[in-house]
Scaffold this motif. Structure first.
Motif, PDB file in Angstrom:
ATOM      1  N   ILE A  87       0.820  -1.209   0.000  1.00  0.00           N
ATOM      2  CA  ILE A  87       0.000   0.000   0.000  1.00  0.00           C
ATOM      3  C   ILE A  87       0.857   1.263   0.000  1.00  0.00           C
ATOM      4  O   ILE A  87       0.621   2.188  -0.784  1.00  0.00           O
ATOM      5  CB  ILE A  87      -0.951  -0.002   1.213  1.00  0.00           C
ATOM      6  CG1 ILE A  87      -1.873  -1.234   1.170  1.00  0.00           C
ATOM      7  CG2 ILE A  87      -1.780   1.286   1.240  1.00  0.00           C
ATOM      8  CD1 ILE A  87      -2.748  -1.323  -0.051  1.00  0.00           C
ATOM      9  N   ASP A 107     -11.595  -2.213  -0.040  1.00  0.00           N
ATOM     10  CA  ASP A 107     -11.468  -3.620   0.349  1.00  0.00           C
ATOM     11  C   ASP A 107     -11.106  -4.495  -0.842  1.00  0.00           C
ATOM     12  O   ASP A 107     -10.373  -5.486  -0.705  1.00  0.00           O
ATOM     13  CB  ASP A 107     -12.746  -4.115   1.020  1.00  0.00           C
ATOM     14  CG  ASP A 107     -13.981  -3.858   0.165  1.00  0.00           C
ATOM     15  OD1 ASP A 107     -13.882  -3.101  -0.817  1.00  0.00           O
ATOM     16  OD2 ASP A 107     -15.041  -4.422   0.487  1.00  0.00           O
ATOM     17  N   LEU A 110      -7.309  -4.207  -1.271  1.00  0.00           N
ATOM     18  CA  LEU A 110      -6.585  -5.039  -0.310  1.00  0.00           C
ATOM     19  C   LEU A 110      -6.709  -6.518  -0.655  1.00  0.00           C
ATOM     20  O   LEU A 110      -5.728  -7.267  -0.590  1.00  0.00           O
ATOM     21  CB  LEU A 110      -7.126  -4.793   1.100  1.00  0.00           C
ATOM     22  CG  LEU A 110      -6.609  -3.573   1.859  1.00  0.00           C
ATOM     23  CD1 LEU A 110      -7.263  -3.496   3.218  1.00  0.00           C
ATOM     24  CD2 LEU A 110      -5.107  -3.611   1.997  1.00  0.00           C
ATOM     25  N   LYS A 113      -4.420  -7.313  -3.552  1.00  0.00           N
ATOM     26  CA  LYS A 113      -3.023  -7.392  -3.128  1.00  0.00           C
ATOM     27  C   LYS A 113      -2.738  -8.713  -2.439  1.00  0.00           C
ATOM     28  O   LYS A 113      -1.720  -9.378  -2.713  1.00  0.00           O
ATOM     29  CB  LYS A 113      -2.709  -6.232  -2.178  1.00  0.00           C
ATOM     30  CG  LYS A 113      -2.794  -4.847  -2.785  1.00  0.00           C
ATOM     31  CD  LYS A 113      -1.601  -4.555  -3.674  1.00  0.00           C
ATOM     32  CE  LYS A 113      -1.615  -3.125  -4.163  1.00  0.00           C
ATOM     33  NZ  LYS A 113      -0.472  -2.824  -5.058  1.00  0.00           N
ATOM     34  N   ILE A 171       1.234  -6.690   4.905  1.00  0.00           N
ATOM     35  CA  ILE A 171       0.281  -5.755   4.300  1.00  0.00           C
ATOM     36  C   ILE A 171      -0.281  -4.812   5.356  1.00  0.00           C
ATOM     37  O   ILE A 171      -0.461  -3.609   5.111  1.00  0.00           O
ATOM     38  CB  ILE A 171      -0.838  -6.534   3.586  1.00  0.00           C
ATOM     39  CG1 ILE A 171      -0.281  -7.262   2.360  1.00  0.00           C
ATOM     40  CG2 ILE A 171      -1.963  -5.606   3.158  1.00  0.00           C
ATOM     41  CD1 ILE A 171      -1.299  -8.127   1.641  1.00  0.00           C
ATOM     42  N   VAL A 175       0.100  -0.641   5.508  1.00  0.00           N
ATOM     43  CA  VAL A 175      -0.983   0.321   5.671  1.00  0.00           C
ATOM     44  C   VAL A 175      -0.675   1.294   6.807  1.00  0.00           C
ATOM     45  O   VAL A 175      -0.944   2.497   6.721  1.00  0.00           O
ATOM     46  CB  VAL A 175      -2.314  -0.430   5.936  1.00  0.00           C
ATOM     47  CG1 VAL A 175      -3.425   0.556   6.282  1.00  0.00           C
ATOM     48  CG2 VAL A 175      -2.708  -1.254   4.730  1.00  0.00           C
ATOM     49  N   TYR A 299      -7.644  -3.761   6.916  1.00  0.00           N
ATOM     50  CA  TYR A 299      -8.851  -3.154   6.331  1.00  0.00           C
ATOM     51  C   TYR A 299      -9.330  -1.983   7.182  1.00  0.00           C
ATOM     52  O   TYR A 299      -9.689  -0.916   6.656  1.00  0.00           O
ATOM     53  CB  TYR A 299      -9.936  -4.213   6.201  1.00  0.00           C
ATOM     54  CG  TYR A 299     -11.273  -3.674   5.759  1.00  0.00           C
ATOM     55  CD1 TYR A 299     -11.487  -3.316   4.430  1.00  0.00           C
ATOM     56  CD2 TYR A 299     -12.314  -3.512   6.670  1.00  0.00           C
ATOM     57  CE1 TYR A 299     -12.718  -2.810   4.019  1.00  0.00           C
ATOM     58  CE2 TYR A 299     -13.541  -3.010   6.267  1.00  0.00           C
ATOM     59  CZ  TYR A 299     -13.735  -2.663   4.949  1.00  0.00           C
ATOM     60  OH  TYR A 299     -14.943  -2.158   4.545  1.00  0.00           O
ATOM     61  N   PHE A 302      -6.892   0.938   6.814  1.00  0.00           N
ATOM     62  CA  PHE A 302      -6.914   1.456   5.454  1.00  0.00           C
ATOM     63  C   PHE A 302      -8.182   2.270   5.187  1.00  0.00           C
ATOM     64  O   PHE A 302      -8.147   3.273   4.472  1.00  0.00           O
ATOM     65  CB  PHE A 302      -6.792   0.305   4.460  1.00  0.00           C
ATOM     66  CG  PHE A 302      -6.557   0.747   3.041  1.00  0.00           C
ATOM     67  CD1 PHE A 302      -5.621   1.724   2.736  1.00  0.00           C
ATOM     68  CD2 PHE A 302      -7.268   0.180   2.000  1.00  0.00           C
ATOM     69  CE1 PHE A 302      -5.394   2.129   1.432  1.00  0.00           C
ATOM     70  CE2 PHE A 302      -7.045   0.572   0.687  1.00  0.00           C
ATOM     71  CZ  PHE A 302      -6.115   1.558   0.412  1.00  0.00           C
TER      72      PHE A 302
END
Length: 309
Positions: A87, A107, A110, A113, A171, A175, A299, A302
């Motif tokens: 991100i 979402d 994400l 990814k 991940i 973020v 999530y 983000f």
């Protein structure tokens, strides 16, 4: 989006370097295993000596560790390497704002990814597993039994879930932190803490607070061992080690200490795949739950993140 992520990973030098590292360790471990397979199968004192293809993943002569030990060590690096800049690199390059200006939900970004990197990891380990089975067929000429094949597939699935946890964690860090270097160093620091320092700290705490084992009865020692194992299983690598040991060694009947009564009533035979899966089910659920928690946190952060600055 998933197709683009998969293509980006395959073309990146980072993935090529990690791929070469994993493949070289795989071929090194397979060479050692195939060189010692006749001695391991001929050892009748080993309760697992009849499982030839499982021996390819577990035997060693001390030169190199078995392949599943390599995965326990290198797998986190593969997951971290594929996700630490998922991100923040997009935002630093200015492509995140243009991407989300399109009818694309956060979402979905994400998920793309995570799914793209997980597909690359899954294809890699499935290919290595099939390559190991094919090499065993060519070298030994012995057909693989269905139970061995299913155990190897379960081992591959467990390895993918284990690496998926580190991918999800990286991940999440990408973020939280704006710089890719910061997220990479944080992820590597967490990996080093759980791999090296956690067990050292746990041993120091145990020695400081628990009484001398020489003064305890056998039942009390077993209780303290269960407590120590419980705290060790907060570490993802310990969950993975427990799972691979159970799946690749059918003679393993328990992941904790057994009493003399349990040992006396146990049948000296390898467990079926169903029984081994029942033993390893908590470890599998723990790794899956940890992966889902990291992804849910990613999530959450983000969705609250300002991406226009």
């Amino acid at each position: 989006m998933v197709r683009k992520e998969v293509a980006d990973h395959i073309r990146s030098w980072r993935f090529i370097v990690l791929l070469l590292l994993v493949v070289l360790t795989f071929f090194g471990s397979m060479y050692i295993s195939l060189s010692n397979i006749s001695r391991a199968v001929g050892n009748t004192n080993d309760p697992d000596h009849l499982f030839l293809y499982l021996k390819l993943l577990t035997i060693t002569d001390g030169t190199l560790p078995p392949f599943h030990v390599f995965i326990g060590f290198l797998g986190p690096l593969l997951g971290i390497g594929l996700g630490f800049d998922a991100i923040n690199a997009e935002q630093n390059n200015g492509t995140l704002t243009r991407l989300l200006a399109q009818p694309v939900y956060r979402d979905n970004l994400l998920l793309a990814k995570f799914t793209g990197a997980l597909i690359v990891i899954s294809v890699l380990f499935l290919s290595l597993g099939l390559l190991m089975i094919g090499g065993g067929l060519l070298f030994t000429g012995v057909k693989i039994e269905p139970q061995e094949f299913l155990r190897i597939i379960c081992f591959i699935v467990l390895s993918i879930i284990y690496i998926g946890f580190w991918l999800s964690l990286s991940i999440l860090l990408s973020v939280i932190f704006k710089q890719a270097a910061t997220s990479a160093l944080t992820a590597i620091g967490i990996w080093l803490f759980f791999t090296i320092f956690y067990q050292i700290l746990l041993n120091l705490i145990v020695k400081a607070f628990l009484p001398d084992p020489a003064l305890l009865s056998q039942e009390e020692v077993a209780k303290y061992n269960n407590v120590i194992l419980t705290f060790l299983r907060f570490v993802p690598s310990q969950l993975y080690t427990d799972g691979t040991t159970t799946l690749l060694m059918p003679s393993v009947r328990s992941l904790g200490p057994l009493s003399m009564e349990q040992m006396a009533n146990a049948i000296p035979a390898p467990l079926s795949l169903r029984d081994s899966l029942l033993i390893v089910w908590p470890q599998l659920c723990g790794l899956t739950a940890a992966t889902m928690v990291c992804f849910a946190l990613a999530y959450y952060f983000f969705m609250r993140r300002e991406i226009r600055t």
